[in-house]
Scaffold this motif. Structure first.
Motif: not given
Length: 237
Positions: A210-225
């Motif tokens: 997942l970190s590699e995908l984030i670095k490549a700007e292909k993924l974002k991880i966020v939180g929702g309440y």
């Protein structure tokens, strides 16, 4: 007898005309139905960005909270389409709570979301592996960790009483967030829930995939309440 026969013939002719009309109406209705089903389907964006994927989630939740759901991608034609393969645009790590079904609260449909649900929305090894698959192989562009108001698992972790079976394994995973948020002002359960969301995001971000995908700007991880009372999801950061 001479009176009854014309009535009978007339009745048969009327029935024939009615039947023909009904068939024609059925064809017309089927055509209109097809158009309506086609209209409810969202346009496919092959190159959707993580930001656009996140906005699609938030827009869907806004429709749900305002009682303006479109119920997209829920037709039979969509079922047939995704039976051949899936390409979800977003993934959800959510609580198993029955009041927070992802496809409904985000107003999405078949094949749109890759969903992992577990009490306390914790990122176990298996959940992380599943989300790696959803992102790397299926192409999901955003992962949202969704916690919710008055979460029973968080409440139990705060209370700290002994529990039977494997329930305790869930609470142990939440306790660090209870500890880190205990000195904050405000509602203890809400604070611990939001701290837990952020803690699970960190676990996901520690994944090499997942970190590699984030670095490549292909993924974002966020939180929702998720607010149980309003149906609204707010971003946690």
């Amino acid at each position: 007898m001479s009176i009854r026969h014309p009535q009978r013939n007339l009745s048969r002719r009327s029935l024939f005309k009615f039947g023909a009309g009904a068939i024609g109406t059925g064809v017309l209705t089927a055509g209109l139905g097809s158009n309506l089903l086609a209209a409810e389907k969202k346009p496919v964006e092959e190159d959707i960005t993580p930001d656009k994927a996140l906005q699609e989630l938030l827009d869907g939740n806004e429709r749900f909270a305002k009682r303006k759901r479109r119920n997209p991608d829920q037709s039979y034609s969509r079922l047939v389409e995704v039976a051949k393969g899936q390409k979800p645009f977003a993934s959800i790590l959510g609580c198993a709570d029955s009041r927070v079904p992802s496809e409904i609260v985000f107003d999405q449909g078949l094949g749109d979301l890759f969903v992992c649900r577990i009490a306390g929305n914790i990122a176990t090894t298996q959940q992380i592996g599943s989300l790696e698959f959803g992102s790397l192989i299926l192409g999901s562009k955003v992962i949202m960790v969704v916690g919710h108001e008055r979460c029973g698992a968080v409440q139990a972790a705060i209370k700290g009483d002994p529990v039977p079976g494997q329930i305790g394994s869930l609470l142990e995973a939440i306790k660090p967030s209870v500890e880190s948020s205990k000195d904050k002002s405000g509602d203890k359960v809400e604070n611990a829930c939001k701290a837990n969301i952020l803690a699970q995001i960190k676990k996901l971000q520690s994944s090499s995939v997942l970190s590699e995908l984030i670095k490549a700007e292909k993924l974002k991880i966020v939180g929702g309440y998720y607010d149980l009372d309003t149906g609204e999801i707010s971003i946690v950061d």
